[in-house]
Design a protein around this motif. Structure first.
Motif, PDB file in Angstrom:
ATOM      1  N   ALA A   1      53.468  51.627  25.305  1.00 42.40           N
ATOM      2  CA  ALA A   1      52.550  50.491  25.404  1.00 42.40           C
ATOM      3  C   ALA A   1      53.238  49.261  25.986  1.00 42.40           C
ATOM      4  CB  ALA A   1      51.975  50.163  24.031  1.00 42.40           C
ATOM      5  N   VAL A   2      54.456  48.997  25.529  1.00 39.16           N
ATOM      6  CA  VAL A   2      55.202  47.834  26.037  1.00 39.16           C
ATOM      7  C   VAL A   2      55.603  48.043  27.488  1.00 39.16           C
ATOM      8  CG1 VAL A   2      57.320  46.481  25.778  1.00 39.16           C
ATOM      9  CG2 VAL A   2      56.025  47.163  23.750  1.00 39.16           C
ATOM     10  N   VAL A   3      55.994  49.271  27.840  1.00 40.11           N
ATOM     11  CA  VAL A   3      56.413  49.568  29.212  1.00 40.11           C
ATOM     12  C   VAL A   3      55.293  49.278  30.211  1.00 40.11           C
ATOM     13  CG1 VAL A   3      57.047  51.444  30.794  1.00 40.11           C
ATOM     14  CG2 VAL A   3      58.193  51.248  28.582  1.00 40.11           C
ATOM     15  N   VAL A   4      54.059  49.635  29.860  1.00 35.39           N
ATOM     16  CA  VAL A   4      52.948  49.483  30.817  1.00 35.39           C
ATOM     17  C   VAL A   4      52.126  48.229  30.569  1.00 35.39           C
ATOM     18  CG1 VAL A   4      52.794  51.994  31.084  1.00 35.39           C
ATOM     19  CG2 VAL A   4      51.298  50.846  29.442  1.00 35.39           C
ATOM     20  N   ASN A   5      52.593  47.329  29.701  1.00 31.15           N
ATOM     21  CA  ASN A   5      51.817  46.124  29.393  1.00 31.15           C
ATOM     22  C   ASN A   5      51.494  45.277  30.628  1.00 31.15           C
ATOM     23  OD1 ASN A   5      50.785  44.529  26.923  1.00 31.15           O
ATOM     24  ND2 ASN A   5      51.793  42.966  28.156  1.00 31.15           N
ATOM     25  N   PRO A   6      52.408  45.120  31.598  1.00 34.39           N
ATOM     26  CA  PRO A   6      52.043  44.359  32.799  1.00 34.39           C
ATOM     27  C   PRO A   6      50.797  44.901  33.495  1.00 34.39           C
ATOM     28  CG  PRO A   6      54.409  44.668  32.725  1.00 34.39           C
ATOM     29  CD  PRO A   6      53.838  45.503  31.617  1.00 34.39           C
ATOM     30  N   CYS A   7      50.672  46.219  33.556  1.00 34.72           N
ATOM     31  CA  CYS A   7      49.480  46.832  34.163  1.00 34.72           C
ATOM     32  C   CYS A   7      48.244  46.565  33.313  1.00 34.72           C
ATOM     33  CB  CYS A   7      49.684  48.339  34.325  1.00 34.72           C
ATOM     34  SG  CYS A   7      51.072  48.774  35.390  1.00 34.72           S
ATOM     35  N   ASP A   8      48.418  46.499  31.999  1.00 33.89           N
ATOM     36  CA  ASP A   8      47.293  46.230  31.106  1.00 33.89           C
ATOM     37  C   ASP A   8      46.803  44.800  31.279  1.00 33.89           C
ATOM     38  OD1 ASP A   8      45.574  47.284  28.955  1.00 33.89           O
ATOM     39  OD2 ASP A   8      46.506  45.730  27.729  1.00 33.89           O
ATOM     40  N   VAL A   9      47.720  43.861  31.486  1.00 32.29           N
ATOM     41  CA  VAL A   9      47.340  42.468  31.734  1.00 32.29           C
ATOM     42  C   VAL A   9      46.505  42.376  33.016  1.00 32.29           C
ATOM     43  CG1 VAL A   9      48.197  40.161  32.316  1.00 32.29           C
ATOM     44  CG2 VAL A   9      49.302  41.484  30.503  1.00 32.29           C
ATOM     45  N   VAL A  10      46.964  43.029  34.069  1.00 33.79           N
ATOM     46  CA  VAL A  10      46.238  43.016  35.342  1.00 33.79           C
ATOM     47  C   VAL A  10      44.859  43.630  35.168  1.00 33.79           C
ATOM     48  CG1 VAL A  10      46.205  43.910  37.707  1.00 33.79           C
ATOM     49  CG2 VAL A  10      48.344  43.054  36.723  1.00 33.79           C
ATOM     50  N   LYS A  11      44.778  44.756  34.466  1.00 30.56           N
ATOM     51  CA  LYS A  11      43.505  45.427  34.238  1.00 30.56           C
ATOM     52  C   LYS A  11      42.534  44.526  33.470  1.00 30.56           C
ATOM     53  CE  LYS A  11      42.801  48.002  30.804  1.00 30.56           C
ATOM     54  NZ  LYS A  11      41.556  47.331  30.345  1.00 30.56           N
ATOM     55  N   THR A  12      43.034  43.880  32.421  1.00 30.03           N
ATOM     56  CA  THR A  12      42.196  43.001  31.607  1.00 30.03           C
ATOM     57  C   THR A  12      41.657  41.840  32.433  1.00 30.03           C
ATOM     58  OG1 THR A  12      43.415  43.560  29.589  1.00 30.03           O
ATOM     59  CG2 THR A  12      42.156  41.518  29.562  1.00 30.03           C
ATOM     60  N   ARG A  13      42.516  41.237  33.247  1.00 31.12           N
ATOM     61  CA  ARG A  13      42.079  40.101  34.069  1.00 31.12           C
ATOM     62  C   ARG A  13      41.016  40.540  35.074  1.00 31.12           C
ATOM     63  NH1 ARG A  13      45.896  35.764  34.396  1.00 31.12           N
ATOM     64  NH2 ARG A  13      46.807  35.523  32.318  1.00 31.12           N
ATOM     65  N   LEU A  14      41.219  41.704  35.700  1.00 26.00           N
ATOM     66  CA  LEU A  14      40.270  42.182  36.718  1.00 26.00           C
ATOM     67  C   LEU A  14      38.921  42.551  36.113  1.00 26.00           C
ATOM     68  CD1 LEU A  14      42.566  44.437  38.948  1.00 26.00           C
ATOM     69  CD2 LEU A  14      41.541  42.248  39.582  1.00 26.00           C
ATOM     70  N   GLN A  15      38.941  43.057  34.884  1.00 23.91           N
ATOM     71  CA  GLN A  15      37.703  43.534  34.276  1.00 23.91           C
ATOM     72  C   GLN A  15      36.947  42.444  33.518  1.00 23.91           C
ATOM     73  OE1 GLN A  15      39.058  47.023  32.018  1.00 23.91           O
ATOM     74  NE2 GLN A  15      38.240  48.333  33.621  1.00 23.91           N
ATOM     75  N   SER A  16      37.511  41.253  33.396  1.00 26.21           N
ATOM     76  CA  SER A  16      36.824  40.156  32.709  1.00 26.21           C
ATOM     77  C   SER A  16      35.865  39.473  33.681  1.00 26.21           C
ATOM     78  CB  SER A  16      37.846  39.151  32.167  1.00 26.21           C
ATOM     79  OG  SER A  16      38.666  39.746  31.196  1.00 26.21           O
ATOM     80  N   LEU A  17      34.595  39.568  33.405  1.00 25.33           N
ATOM     81  CA  LEU A  17      33.581  39.023  34.311  1.00 25.33           C
ATOM     82  C   LEU A  17      33.327  37.543  34.067  1.00 25.33           C
ATOM     83  CD1 LEU A  17      30.974  41.941  34.222  1.00 25.33           C
ATOM     84  CD2 LEU A  17      32.768  41.513  35.914  1.00 25.33           C
ATOM     85  N   ASN A  18      33.276  37.121  32.805  1.00 24.33           N
ATOM     86  CA  ASN A  18      32.992  35.724  32.482  1.00 24.33           C
ATOM     87  C   ASN A  18      34.284  34.941  32.343  1.00 24.33           C
ATOM     88  OD1 ASN A  18      30.250  36.024  32.490  1.00 24.33           O
ATOM     89  ND2 ASN A  18      30.097  36.470  30.318  1.00 24.33           N
ATOM     90  N   LYS A  19      34.412  33.870  33.105  1.00 30.11           N
ATOM     91  CA  LYS A  19      35.630  33.078  33.085  1.00 30.11           C
ATOM     92  C   LYS A  19      35.292  31.614  32.875  1.00 30.11           C
ATOM     93  CE  LYS A  19      37.644  36.234  36.494  1.00 30.11           C
ATOM     94  NZ  LYS A  19      38.447  37.018  35.571  1.00 30.11           N
TER      95      LYS A  19
END
Length: 325
Positions: A240-258
């Motif tokens: 989970a820690v190793v791939v956290n940077p990819c998870d941050v990118v995924k979360t930002r891209l999938q957030s529609l309301n900003k």
């Protein structure tokens, strides 16, 4: 028949996912909100601070915003992931010899690629609901909730709502995305999801197999259930820690309301470059602790379910008959 009892594996993975999500979902919600915070707009200082402020502004059940989506889709998602890994491992071990680390990594890669069929739309809907109550700071230094239904007192000020309406349920979000963007709307962030889930599986499954092997007293005996649990926790948190940077990118891209002062991204490369330029490399580790705390018990529980053999027990005692040897 293949030694891999697929129906039992599906049941074990599904039950493990439901139990795990129920236990750790509030931490996952905190992870999503921490990852979506932008530089200079840190309303939430830590996981506990986020959870406390969530309860204050949304009530206790606010911590489970989006849980229904996960509970509905986590069964096929975890089932596909665990069963696919077992299938590929069995396929690669047809010669009767043990798997090399490279083949274990290939099996994990295959599992990660299979699961995104369910993971991407599940994460897309879950993130919209989890992020709905996140509090942001506008350019006028005003606290604003991304959920238009929220207008509660918050510390010394009042949390007001964004004027933009948003669907109130996962079904409405899905319908709106399908109506406006088609099926690709539900699969927004697919590339980032693949970037996260494939490396996760490549790291997790070989690491778990080798850690779990250390607890075996002999080659033909399984390790104790507590060792399987600890191995699952250790391997899950590490991956989970190793791939956290990819998870941050995924979360930002999938957030529609900003929020009005929050950055929009056109794709993975654009997201990575803007985060690096405006927030620095440390931004890619936002929510890493939360994610480790979420993933560790999820996969620890999953491995215990496999050890106990809940799926095998259910099928052995079902009126449909017993599993073939």
């Amino acid at each position: 028949m293949c030694d891999v009892h697929l129906p039992a594996k599906l049941i074990n993975g599904g039950i493990a996912g439901i139990v795990g999500v129920t236990c750790v979902f509030p931490i996952d919600l905190a992870k999503t909100r921490l990852q979506n915070q932008r530089q200079g707009q840190q309303v939430y200082k830590s996981m506990m601070d986020c959870l406390v402020k969530t309860v204050r502004s949304e009530g206790y059940f606010g911590m489970y915003r989006g849980a229904a989506v996960n509970l509905t889709l986590v069964t096929p998602e975890k089932a596909i992931k665990l069963a696919a890994n077992d299938f590929f491992r069995h396929h690669f071990a047809k010669n009767g010899q043990g798997l090399s680390v490279f083949k274990e990594m290939l099996a994990g890669c295959g599992a990660g690629m299979c699961q995104v069929i369910v993971t991407t739309p599940m994460e897309m809907l879950k993130i919209q609901l989890q992020d709905a109550g996140r509090i942001v700071i506008t350019s006028s230094s005003k606290l604003v909730a991304t959920n238009p239904l929220l207008s509660r007192s918050y510390n010394s000020g009042t949390v007001t709502a964004l004027a933009t309406p948003r669907p109130a349920s996962a079904t409405q979000i899905a319908r709106e995305l399908l109506r406006t963007q088609g099926i690709q709307g539900l699969y927004k962030g697919l590339g980032a999801t693949l970037m996260r889930d494939v490396p996760f599986s490549v790291v997790y499954f070989p690491l778990f197999a080798n850690l779990n092997r250390l607890g075996q007293s002999s080659a033909d005996q399984s390790s104790p259930f507590y060792w399987a649990f600890l191995s699952g926790c250790a391997a899950g948190s590490t991956a989970a820690v190793v791939v956290n940077p990819c998870d941050v990118v995924k979360t930002r891209l999938q957030s529609l309301n900003k929020g009005s002062a929050e950055e929009a991204y056109s794709g993975v490369v654009d997201c990575v470059s803007k985060i690096l330029r405006k927030e620095g490399p440390s931004a890619f580790m936002k929510g890493a602790g939360c994610r480790a705390l979420v993933i560790a018990p999820l996969f620890g529980i999953a491995q215990v379910m496999y050890f106990v053999g809940v799926g095998e027990y259910i099928l052995d005692n079902s009126p449909l008959g017993v599993l073939s040897p």
